[in-house]
Design a protein around this motif. Structure first.
Motif, PDB file in Angstrom:
ATOM      1  N   SER A  54      36.337  48.120  33.605  1.00  0.00           N
ATOM      2  CA  SER A  54      36.374  46.664  33.575  1.00  0.00           C
ATOM      3  C   SER A  54      35.862  46.193  32.215  1.00  0.00           C
ATOM      4  O   SER A  54      34.880  46.696  31.711  1.00  0.00           O
ATOM      5  CB  SER A  54      35.495  46.120  34.698  1.00  0.00           C
ATOM      6  OG  SER A  54      35.488  44.732  34.682  1.00  0.00           O
ATOM      7  N   ASP A  91      31.884  58.731  39.388  1.00  0.00           N
ATOM      8  CA  ASP A  91      32.010  57.430  40.033  1.00  0.00           C
ATOM      9  C   ASP A  91      31.858  57.582  41.546  1.00  0.00           C
ATOM     10  O   ASP A  91      32.309  58.560  42.134  1.00  0.00           O
ATOM     11  CB  ASP A  91      33.389  56.861  39.691  1.00  0.00           C
ATOM     12  CG  ASP A  91      33.617  55.528  40.360  1.00  0.00           C
ATOM     13  OD1 ASP A  91      32.669  54.741  40.433  1.00  0.00           O
ATOM     14  OD2 ASP A  91      34.751  55.286  40.803  1.00  0.00           O
ATOM     15  N   SER A 134      35.663  38.866  44.026  1.00  0.00           N
ATOM     16  CA  SER A 134      36.622  39.505  43.124  1.00  0.00           C
ATOM     17  C   SER A 134      37.704  38.502  42.728  1.00  0.00           C
ATOM     18  O   SER A 134      38.004  37.580  43.484  1.00  0.00           O
ATOM     19  CB  SER A 134      37.251  40.694  43.852  1.00  0.00           C
ATOM     20  OG  SER A 134      38.575  40.868  43.443  1.00  0.00           O
ATOM     21  N   TYR A 153      28.840  42.627  41.814  1.00  0.00           N
ATOM     22  CA  TYR A 153      30.248  42.925  41.555  1.00  0.00           C
ATOM     23  C   TYR A 153      30.314  44.257  40.817  1.00  0.00           C
ATOM     24  O   TYR A 153      29.518  44.479  39.889  1.00  0.00           O
ATOM     25  CB  TYR A 153      30.884  41.801  40.721  1.00  0.00           C
ATOM     26  CG  TYR A 153      32.343  42.024  40.417  1.00  0.00           C
ATOM     27  CD1 TYR A 153      33.299  41.899  41.421  1.00  0.00           C
ATOM     28  CD2 TYR A 153      32.760  42.381  39.140  1.00  0.00           C
ATOM     29  CE1 TYR A 153      34.637  42.110  41.160  1.00  0.00           C
ATOM     30  CE2 TYR A 153      34.107  42.598  38.869  1.00  0.00           C
ATOM     31  CZ  TYR A 153      35.036  42.461  39.873  1.00  0.00           C
ATOM     32  OH  TYR A 153      36.355  42.679  39.610  1.00  0.00           O
ATOM     33  N   ASN A 154      31.216  45.143  41.214  1.00  0.00           N
ATOM     34  CA  ASN A 154      31.336  46.460  40.576  1.00  0.00           C
ATOM     35  C   ASN A 154      30.013  47.206  40.524  1.00  0.00           C
ATOM     36  O   ASN A 154      29.706  47.876  39.552  1.00  0.00           O
ATOM     37  CB  ASN A 154      31.858  46.310  39.141  1.00  0.00           C
ATOM     38  CG  ASN A 154      33.365  46.451  39.093  1.00  0.00           C
ATOM     39  OD1 ASN A 154      33.991  46.774  40.104  1.00  0.00           O
ATOM     40  ND2 ASN A 154      33.950  46.215  37.925  1.00  0.00           N
TER      41      ASN A 154
END
Lengths: 565, 415
Positions: free
Chosen positions: A296, A265, B371, B129-130
């Motif tokens: 997530s 990561d 977020s 996002y992410n």
């Protein structure tokens, strides 16, 4: 004795076997036929959508319905069946479902089952890496029918053929045909736009529109190798018009249902080779350790009494919750009292024998009750408007449009008063109605006797009429309490439970919120984003228990009132 | 014999009907369902019809949904296999929440460099996002300083030039409006969340509250010292007239108030014209010379994900997004509906309009965080701000630090 019962069964048999009319039989055939046809269609649709449990349940229910109506015996069942079915579908199922939800973590970030979460993680298990990107045409090799991507570099216009599991191979300039259309379909300048290769020698072009789902998936999974040493990298297309160099970031084991990180990561949360296992909190955690980093994409799991523990132990929740609970009781009790007192006063007034035009007065009194509540609440909200509302500008004589006017709906105290006033307006006609009715049942002799005995009107009211009234009205007062305890309409429509409480962190709560509107906000139905259905369901169970037990106790109490009779 | 024939017929009917219904998911490759709120439907209908005409292979359906509840319905629809392929007109700050609810699918594997370069800086980042892009930008929104040209002929260069009573902005007495105050806050170098410092995702927002420490304390102290004398009273309904009449020189607001400024309102009927009456300016530098930034807001097209057996139409959706983000579409949305294009070429074309140019030039490349932590932040942050502005905190820096701490706790709870 024996003879008698025998006769009874005989009678019963005779009744059951009485001949049915032709019309009845026809009706039966038509209605049952329609029901079965609908069931047949439903089952087909459900099987088509792979909803097997639902279709089995539907079939069983259909069999039960047919059995009930086709057999000759069991007359009561024929009357009860529809009602019972609807009761199960619209009451019992919902009760059980919210009961179940209270024991899950169903919320915005635990939406759906594990398969959906796995799908989400898989969807995001890639990364676009630096390198050339291409415009794509789908082709099929003429010799063996192998699917391939015809790649035209967006950087230098070089054309390649890309086959699954192999490195891209250059196609010589004479061996491919350029498309007449611009590579960028929506380019403004059609004269200077770049063109991509459409087909190549030895290959046949394939139209996306002609592909079956199977073929499409084959093209989507086609991976042109970038570096033979790296099996997680490749050029892929996701939309049949462009292809990009991509690396897979996670691999998924269908058997163990674990994810394995293929690369580390960026933020250092995990390293290559780290394994993510499903935790019992509905997330994929590093090594399955609940306290470690999680991916997530969560799913709904059963969490036992966690939601109830939150209700009783969460520090952030305690303050707003206690406030909401106390206001709920204040609201419900003062509403019942105020509407009852006003309704009774008006009823007594209009019950006077010598009053003329009683019917007219009584009809007018009922109007606020007859008018749909949600309309009058909106009208009231307008009347209470701070800047230009009728109450501030006309009745209180304040300056229209001024910010300094009385803050009816924007500050807690006045907003609560406003809610009580509006509910008094909406609620007193009901009390007026039932008290008027109850007054008719009190014999006139009783009050007459009291008057003769020298009682003052107040005494005869307090000692004779009121106790007799309460006997018949007390149960209605309790149900009025239970109704107002959950009186969502007025609270939410007048002011959305507002004004917002500025001292609460993490929960959306306002000064006039009662439990049910607070729960509505926790569930996120007001358009908020923090949906927490599990917690909201746990709350509804508690509300049910509160209202249920209060009603139970109070109904027991009313029996003591009946003793007065 | 008869019975057998009946069963045979039934079975045949079943097979045919079964095939019909079972083939429904397969249609998902040519069907393209778009959900949008009322305003977006009005805005994009003409272009959707043009897309339909240009791409007959897709069966396009545009469905109107309520803006306030569409996210709820979306989350449920994915579970019951009734989800759309695209959510149009979505606010970009919805993305984090929807990704966490397993509702969105990334489209970066369909984003060639040429497409990425089409947008103004920041517009595409807003959809990220992410580390993944979940949609394509449609149009942008941001605030700026609107200046009354007659009263203040020159643009501001420093916030110190503004005197008490010269500026107003709209905020609530209880929850303030951190969105409108944000440029003043960033004049002290206190962004709401920390940003990723390096690597591929440099500049992306994190969930670590970034407005604590000395910059935050400085801003809180400054905010109290300025107070309502500087920013005007809360819930101020008279700003429009004050501005038109020249009672105030500066108004912090967005394009949504431009029509009102130009047409006037009751009590101040003659509006102002751009150039001679009012101008749209960048935010001035802070007291110590820091260049501030406001939030860039994007309304865009989000890629919806389906259940494993019922995937959404990614190729079709990407094709649709390419069409909706093309220069001609985005210019037409500006031309007909005044939407500021996120497509850089279309924006250049639209800059002939001085209002569009004013807001676009005043904008910057920092999108509002998307977020779920941001949802929590607004109220917590605003409540503290409201108290400080109205002088209800004796020690604003302490109150600010307490808010930062409470916010971090609340953010950590959002999982």
């Amino acid at each position: 004795m024996v003879e008698e019962s025998k006769q009874k069964t005989k009678q019963k048999k005779v009744r059951d076997e009485r001949p049915t009319t032709l019309a009845a039989i026809l009706w039966k055939i038509v209605l049952l036929g329609l029901t079965d046809a609908v069931v047949f269609l439903l089952v087909l649709v459900m099987v088509g959508q792979e909803r097997f449990t639902e279709s089995i349940v539907t079939v069983i229910v259909a069999i039960i319905i047919n059995w009930i109506y086709l057999r000759k015996r069991g007359l009561p069942a024929k009357y009860l069946a529809p009602g019972v079915l609807f009761l199960i579908a619209f009451q019992i199922y919902i009760l059980l479902f919210s009961g179940y939800t209270a024991f899950t973590n169903y919320s915005s970030s635990h939406n759906g089952d594990q398969a959906l979460a796995i799908n989400t993680i898989k969807n995001a298990s890639f990364r676009v890496i630096d390198g050339e990107d291409f415009t794509v045409s789908l082709v099929k090799q003429n010799s063996n029918g192998e699917r391939a991507l015809l790649l035209t570099s967006n950087a230098d216009g070089q054309v390649y053929i890309g086959k699954d599991g192999k490195e891209k191979a250059v196609v010589a300039p004479g061996d491919y045909t350029l498309s007449k259309d611009c590579a960028d379909k929506y380019a403004e300048d059609k004269t200077t736009c770049a063109h991509a290769a459409y087909t190549a020698k030895g290959f046949t072009p394939v139209k996306v529109a002609d592909l079956s789902l199977f073929d499409k998936n084959k093209y989507l999974s086609l991976r042109v190798v970038l570096d033979p040493a790296k099996s997680n990298e490749g050029i892929k297309t996701a939309d049949f018009s462009s292809a990009l160099p991509i690396e897979t970031t996670f691999s998924f084991n269908e058997k163990t249902k674990w994810f394995t990180a293929l690369i580390a990561d960026d933020s250092g949360n995990y390293a290559a080779g780290d394994v993510f296992k499903p935790g019992n909190d509905g997330f994929y955690h590093l090594n399955g350790n609940l306290k470690a980093y999680n991916l997530s994409g969560g799913w709904r799991v059963e969490v036992g009494f966690k939601n109830f523990v939150t209700i009783f132990t969460d520090q952030d929740l305690r303050k707003p919750l206690l406030k909401v609970i106390s206001w709920t009781f204040i609201f419900a009790i003062s509403t019942v009292l105020s509407t009852f007192v006003l309704g009774m006063a008006v009823a007594l007034l209009f019950n006077h024998e010598r009053l003329r035009g009683k019917k007219l007065y009584r009809s007018v009194m009922i109007l606020p009750y007859a008018f749909p509540a949600f309309l009058s609440v909106y009208v009231w909200a307008g009347l209470f408007n701070r800047e230009n509302g009728f109450i501030n500008t006309v009745i209180l004589g304040q300056t229209p449009g001024s910010e300094a006017n009385f803050p009816w709906l924007t500050e807690e105290g006045p907003a609560r008063l406003a809610v009580l006033l509006v509910n008094l307006w909406l609620g007193f006609p009901y009390m007026f109605l039932i008290v008027t009715g109850a007054l008719q049942s009190i014999p006139a002799e009783l009050t007459e006797a009291a008057t003769i005995d020298g009682a003052s009107p107040w005494q005869s009211f307090r000692l004779i009429k009121l106790p007799l009234l309460l006997v018949s009205i007390a149960p209605l007062l309790i149900s009025s309490f239970a109704f107002n305890f959950n009186n969502f309409t007025i609270i939410y429509l007048l002011n959305k439970g507002g004004p917002a409480d500025s001292s609460v962190v993490g929960y959306d709560v306002g000064g006039t919120d009662i439990l049910i509107t607070f729960v509505y906000k926790i569930a996120g139905f007001n358009g908020g984003t923090g949906q927490n259905y599990g917690l909201a369901s746990a709350f509804s169970i508690l509300i049910f228990l509160v209202v249920g037990s209060l009603s139970l106790v109070s109904f027991r109490r009313t029996r003591t009132l009946e003793d007065i009779n | 014999m008869k019975l057998r024939r009946v069963t045979g017929l039934l079975a045949a009917a079943g097979v045919i009907a079964g095939a019909f219904f079972a083939s429904a998911p397969a249609n998902a490759t040519t069907n393209l369902t778009i959900w949008a709120d009322k305003g977006t439907v009005d805005t994009i209908t003409a272009r959707v019809n043009a897309f339909k005409a240009a791409n007959p292979e897709y069966t396009v359906t545009l469905v109107e949904k309520d803006f306030g509840t569409v996210r709820d319905i979306l989350k449920q629809s994915v579970q019951s296999n009734t989800q759309p392929d695209i959510l149009a007109g979505a606010a970009h700050d919805w993305i984090g929440n929807l990704v966490k609810a397993n509702v969105l699918a990334p489209i970066d594997s369909s984003l060639p460099a040429s497409w990425k370069d089409d947008f103004i800086p920041g517009a595409l980042t807003a959809m990220k996002y992410n580390g993944h892009y979940y949609g394509a930008p449609g149009w942008t929104e941001n605030i700026a300083i609107i200046r009354n040209v007659k009263k203040a002929p020159k643009p501001l260069t420093s916030v110190n030039q503004i005197k008490d009573g010269e500026l107003e902005l709209n905020y609530s007495a209880t929850t303030s409006d951190p969105y409108h105050f944000y440029p003043f806050q960033t004049m002290f170098g206190a962004p709401v969340f920390a940003q990723v410092a390096s690597g591929a995702n440099k500049g992306d927002w994190t969930d670590t509250v970034g407005m604590g420490g000395k910059p935050g304390a400085d801003f809180a102290t400054w905010l109290k010292s300025k107070g309502t004398k500087f920013f005007g009273p809360p819930a101020n309904a008279k700003i429009l007239c004050d501005f038109i009449k020249g009672k105030i020189k500066y108004w912090v607001t967005g394009a949504w108030n431009i029509n009102a400024i130009q047409s006037g309102a009751s009590g101040c009927t003659t509006g102002l014209k751009i150039g001679t009456g009012y101008a749209i300016d960048k935010f001035p530098k802070g007291p110590t010379g820091i260049t501030p930034h406001q939030f860039l807001g994007i309304r865009g097209y989000l890629m919806i994900a389906g259940r494993p057996g019922n995937p959404t139409n990614v190729p079709g959706a990407v094709e649709f997004m390419k069409y909706m983000t093309s220069q001609s579409t985005q210019f037409s949305l500006y031309d007909n509906f005044n939407k500021t294009p996120a497509n850089a070429a279309a924006l250049n074309q639209a800059k002939n309009d001085p209002v569009i140019k004013g807001f676009a030039d005043a904008a910057n490349t920092v999108p509002m965080p998307n977020s779920p932590a941001m949802d929590v932040a607004w109220t917590v942050w605003g409540k503290a701000e409201a108290r400080i502005i109205q002088g209800k905190e004796a020690k604003p820096d302490v109150a600010w630090a307490a808010m930062v701490k409470a916010l971090q706790t609340a953010v950590n709870k959002v999982k």
